[in-house]
Scaffold this active site. Structure first.
Site, PDB file in Angstrom:
ATOM      1  N   ASN A 182       1.593  -0.957  -0.267  1.00 52.24           N
ATOM      2  CA  ASN A 182      -0.405  -0.028   0.139  1.00 52.24           C
ATOM      3  C   ASN A 182       0.797   1.348   0.071  1.00 52.24           C
ATOM      4  O   ASN A 182       1.287   1.473   1.309  1.00 52.24           O
ATOM      5  CB  ASN A 182      -1.006   0.329   1.259  1.00 52.24           C
ATOM      6  CG  ASN A 182      -1.990   1.378   1.059  1.00 52.24           C
ATOM      7  OD1 ASN A 182      -1.594   2.048   1.286  1.00 52.24           O
ATOM      8  ND2 ASN A 182      -2.795   0.703   1.408  1.00 52.24           N
TER       9      ASN A 182
ATOM     10  N   GLY B 250       0.246   4.159   0.314  1.00 50.20           N
ATOM     11  CA  GLY B 250      -0.408   5.379   1.526  1.00 50.20           C
ATOM     12  C   GLY B 250       0.766   5.052   2.615  1.00 50.20           C
ATOM     13  O   GLY B 250       0.371   6.006   3.390  1.00 50.20           O
TER      14      GLY B 250
ATOM     15  N   ASP C 271      -1.082  -3.804   9.735  1.00 50.28           N
ATOM     16  CA  ASP C 271      -2.742  -4.568   9.399  1.00 50.28           C
ATOM     17  C   ASP C 271      -3.238  -3.197  10.110  1.00 50.28           C
ATOM     18  O   ASP C 271      -3.402  -2.652  11.378  1.00 50.28           O
ATOM     19  CB  ASP C 271      -2.901  -5.773   9.653  1.00 50.28           C
ATOM     20  CG  ASP C 271      -4.380  -6.028   9.057  1.00 50.28           C
ATOM     21  OD1 ASP C 271      -3.606  -6.385   7.874  1.00 50.28           O
ATOM     22  OD2 ASP C 271      -4.648  -6.332   9.736  1.00 50.28           O
ATOM     23  N   SER C 272      -4.435  -2.555   9.270  1.00 55.36           N
ATOM     24  CA  SER C 272      -4.992  -1.563  10.190  1.00 55.36           C
ATOM     25  C   SER C 272      -6.298  -1.194   9.179  1.00 55.36           C
ATOM     26  O   SER C 272      -6.494  -2.478   8.738  1.00 55.36           O
ATOM     27  CB  SER C 272      -4.427  -0.050  10.077  1.00 55.36           C
ATOM     28  OG  SER C 272      -3.993  -0.660   8.463  1.00 55.36           O
TER      29      SER C 272
ATOM     30  N   PHE D  53      -5.406   7.875   1.326  1.00 57.30           N
ATOM     31  CA  PHE D  53      -6.104   6.785   0.271  1.00 57.30           C
ATOM     32  C   PHE D  53      -6.761   6.405   1.286  1.00 57.30           C
ATOM     33  O   PHE D  53      -7.548   6.737   2.646  1.00 57.30           O
ATOM     34  CB  PHE D  53      -4.581   6.106   0.550  1.00 57.30           C
ATOM     35  CG  PHE D  53      -4.410   5.165   1.963  1.00 57.30           C
ATOM     36  CD1 PHE D  53      -3.310   5.605   3.205  1.00 57.30           C
ATOM     37  CD2 PHE D  53      -4.556   4.203   2.381  1.00 57.30           C
ATOM     38  CE1 PHE D  53      -2.636   5.421   3.721  1.00 57.30           C
ATOM     39  CE2 PHE D  53      -4.240   3.830   4.059  1.00 57.30           C
ATOM     40  CZ  PHE D  53      -3.373   4.249   4.665  1.00 57.30           C
ATOM     41  N   GLY D  54      -7.745   5.299   1.140  1.00 63.10           N
ATOM     42  CA  GLY D  54      -8.435   4.212   2.055  1.00 63.10           C
ATOM     43  C   GLY D  54     -10.147   5.416   2.191  1.00 63.10           C
ATOM     44  O   GLY D  54     -10.298   5.981   1.195  1.00 63.10           O
TER      45      GLY D  54
ATOM     46  N   ASP E  14      -9.598   7.792   4.060  1.00 59.15           N
ATOM     47  CA  ASP E  14      -9.065   9.140   4.681  1.00 59.15           C
ATOM     48  C   ASP E  14     -10.495  10.577   4.088  1.00 59.15           C
ATOM     49  O   ASP E  14     -10.717  11.408   4.753  1.00 59.15           O
ATOM     50  CB  ASP E  14      -7.977   9.675   4.000  1.00 59.15           C
ATOM     51  CG  ASP E  14      -7.267   8.938   4.625  1.00 59.15           C
ATOM     52  OD1 ASP E  14      -7.164   8.951   5.769  1.00 59.15           O
ATOM     53  OD2 ASP E  14      -6.124   8.994   4.410  1.00 59.15           O
TER      54      ASP E  14
ATOM     55  N   HIS F 179      -3.812   6.856  13.862  1.00 54.35           N
ATOM     56  CA  HIS F 179      -3.278   5.510  14.941  1.00 54.35           C
ATOM     57  C   HIS F 179      -2.495   4.710  13.963  1.00 54.35           C
ATOM     58  O   HIS F 179      -1.529   5.012  14.667  1.00 54.35           O
ATOM     59  CB  HIS F 179      -4.809   4.135  13.469  1.00 54.35           C
ATOM     60  CG  HIS F 179      -4.867   4.871  12.117  1.00 54.35           C
ATOM     61  ND1 HIS F 179      -4.893   5.535  12.181  1.00 54.35           N
ATOM     62  CD2 HIS F 179      -4.997   3.642  11.267  1.00 54.35           C
ATOM     63  CE1 HIS F 179      -5.016   5.735  10.924  1.00 54.35           C
ATOM     64  NE2 HIS F 179      -4.916   4.273  10.080  1.00 54.35           N
ATOM     65  N   ARG F 180      -1.418   5.178  12.400  1.00 50.60           N
ATOM     66  CA  ARG F 180      -0.686   4.641  12.236  1.00 50.60           C
ATOM     67  C   ARG F 180       0.742   5.740  13.177  1.00 50.60           C
ATOM     68  O   ARG F 180       1.413   5.433  13.331  1.00 50.60           O
ATOM     69  CB  ARG F 180      -0.435   4.991  10.779  1.00 50.60           C
ATOM     70  CG  ARG F 180       0.868   4.311   9.974  1.00 50.60           C
ATOM     71  CD  ARG F 180       0.807   4.325   8.436  1.00 50.60           C
ATOM     72  NE  ARG F 180      -0.496   3.210   8.675  1.00 50.60           N
ATOM     73  CZ  ARG F 180      -1.886   3.759   7.813  1.00 50.60           C
ATOM     74  NH1 ARG F 180      -2.353   4.567   7.854  1.00 50.60           N
ATOM     75  NH2 ARG F 180      -2.545   2.041   7.705  1.00 50.60           N
TER      76      ARG F 180
HETATM   77  P1  ITT Z   1      -0.748  -4.116   2.985  1.00 51.82           P
HETATM   78  O1  ITT Z   1      -1.374  -5.139   3.628  1.00 51.82           O
HETATM   79  O2  ITT Z   1      -0.121  -4.309   1.388  1.00 51.82           O
HETATM   80  O3  ITT Z   1      -0.307  -3.145   4.317  1.00 51.82           O
HETATM   81  P2  ITT Z   1      -3.514  -3.302   2.698  1.00 51.82           P
HETATM   82  O4  ITT Z   1      -3.418  -1.745   2.459  1.00 51.82           O
HETATM   83  O5  ITT Z   1      -4.285  -4.622   2.287  1.00 51.82           O
HETATM   84  O6  ITT Z   1      -1.872  -2.824   2.357  1.00 51.82           O
HETATM   85  P3  ITT Z   1      -4.834  -4.128   5.449  1.00 51.82           P
HETATM   86  O7  ITT Z   1      -4.903  -5.315   4.950  1.00 51.82           O
HETATM   87  O8  ITT Z   1      -3.389  -3.446   6.673  1.00 51.82           O
HETATM   88  O9  ITT Z   1      -3.455  -3.578   3.942  1.00 51.82           O
HETATM   89  O10 ITT Z   1      -5.857  -3.425   5.198  1.00 51.82           O
HETATM   90  C1  ITT Z   1      -6.061  -1.633   5.397  1.00 51.82           C
HETATM   91  C2  ITT Z   1      -7.517  -1.186   4.706  1.00 51.82           C
HETATM   92  O11 ITT Z   1      -7.919   0.022   5.787  1.00 51.82           O
HETATM   93  C3  ITT Z   1      -6.354   0.194   4.002  1.00 51.82           C
HETATM   94  O12 ITT Z   1      -6.234  -1.353   2.824  1.00 51.82           O
HETATM   95  C4  ITT Z   1      -7.526   0.984   4.084  1.00 51.82           C
HETATM   96  O13 ITT Z   1      -8.880   0.910   3.001  1.00 51.82           O
HETATM   97  C5  ITT Z   1      -7.941   0.854   5.449  1.00 51.82           C
HETATM   98  N1  ITT Z   1      -7.131   2.087   6.234  1.00 51.82           N
HETATM   99  C6  ITT Z   1      -5.991   1.775   6.853  1.00 51.82           C
HETATM  100  N2  ITT Z   1      -5.281   2.638   7.265  1.00 51.82           N
HETATM  101  C7  ITT Z   1      -6.328   3.297   7.059  1.00 51.82           C
HETATM  102  C8  ITT Z   1      -5.961   5.231   6.765  1.00 51.82           C
HETATM  103  O14 ITT Z   1      -5.103   5.454   7.370  1.00 51.82           O
HETATM  104  N3  ITT Z   1      -6.895   5.983   6.251  1.00 51.82           N
HETATM  105  C9  ITT Z   1      -7.288   5.584   5.041  1.00 51.82           C
HETATM  106  N4  ITT Z   1      -7.908   4.511   5.189  1.00 51.82           N
HETATM  107  C10 ITT Z   1      -6.885   3.516   6.005  1.00 51.82           C
END
Ligand code: ITT
Length: 203
Positions: free
Chosen positions: A9, A11, A69-70, A152-153, A155, A180-181
């Protein structure tokens, strides 16, 4: 010193790079390493998935490795999407599709019940294989419409507590003060300071 961040990811990587700025640690992500590994995120908790990602990457590269993981927990949806945040709407969906689905699901929910939190669990593995877990939570609420263009995501729909703008409107600089991060990463940085003497700037 190099820190392998086990994520695809971009972002997340960008935020981690900013959070490590000035610490002497440099982020290397899996795309920079030029070899991909298959990681199955089938854990039941953020911690299980963070461990899986970190272990899979550390097994191959045996260097300081960090996985994140978030996800977003929305009270009106009983904590969903939570660990399913990245996969909501299926594997080919975009961030836009996912935020739209969230907004549709809680369209009738009034402001006071739109509370939510972003959760982040990080797993750090040292070159000898020792693991450590760090966590961060950021409380807020879900906006009625997507707003803003940064990040991203989810946000564009997340308004952190005490603010009226979304993370996507506030921008990286502000988000990285209390997200959180950022909270998990601040603990990682403190821990790294106790484990490794301040690295030479030129290494
Ligand atoms: P990796 O596993 O490769 O790290 P991923 O995007 O699949 O990438 P996760 O499985 O941890 O990561 O899923 C986290 C999702 O939660 C992420 O794709 C976003 O949709 C959301 N998310 C997590 N942190 C976020 C943030 O700071 N801002 C916005 N959305 C977030």
């Amino acid at each position: 010193m190099k820190l392998l961040v086990a994520t695809r990811n971009r972002g997340k990587t960008a935020e981690m790079e900013h959070l490590l700025d000035g610490t002497g640690w440099r982020v290397v992500d899996m795309s920079a390493i030029g070899q991909d590994i298959e990681i199955v995120e089938d854990g039941k908790t953020f911690e299980e998935n963070a461990r899986k990602k970190a272990e899979a990457a550390a097994k191959v590269w045996k260097m300081w490795t960090l996985a994140d993981d978030s996800g977003l927990e929305i009270d009106a949806l009983g904590g969903e999407p939570g660990i399913h945040s990245a996969r909501l709407c299926g594997p080919n969906a975009t961030d836009n599709d996912r935020t739209r689905m969230i907004l549709d699901k809680i369209i009738a929910v009034p402001d006071e019940h739109r509370t939510a939190r972003f959760c982040c669990v990080m797993c750090l593995i040292d070159p000898a294989g020792h693991k450590r877990i760090f966590e961060g939570v950021c409380h807020g609420r879900i906006a009625h419409h997507a707003r803003g263009t940064t990040g991203f995501g989810y946000d564009p729909v997340f308004v952190p507590k005490g603010y009226s703008r979304t993370f996507a409107e506030l921008g990286l600089e502000v988000k990285n003060r209390f997200s959180h991060r950022a909270k998990a990463m601040q603990q990682v940085v403190e821990y790294l300071k106790t484990r490794v003497r301040k690295p030479d700037k030129h290494r």
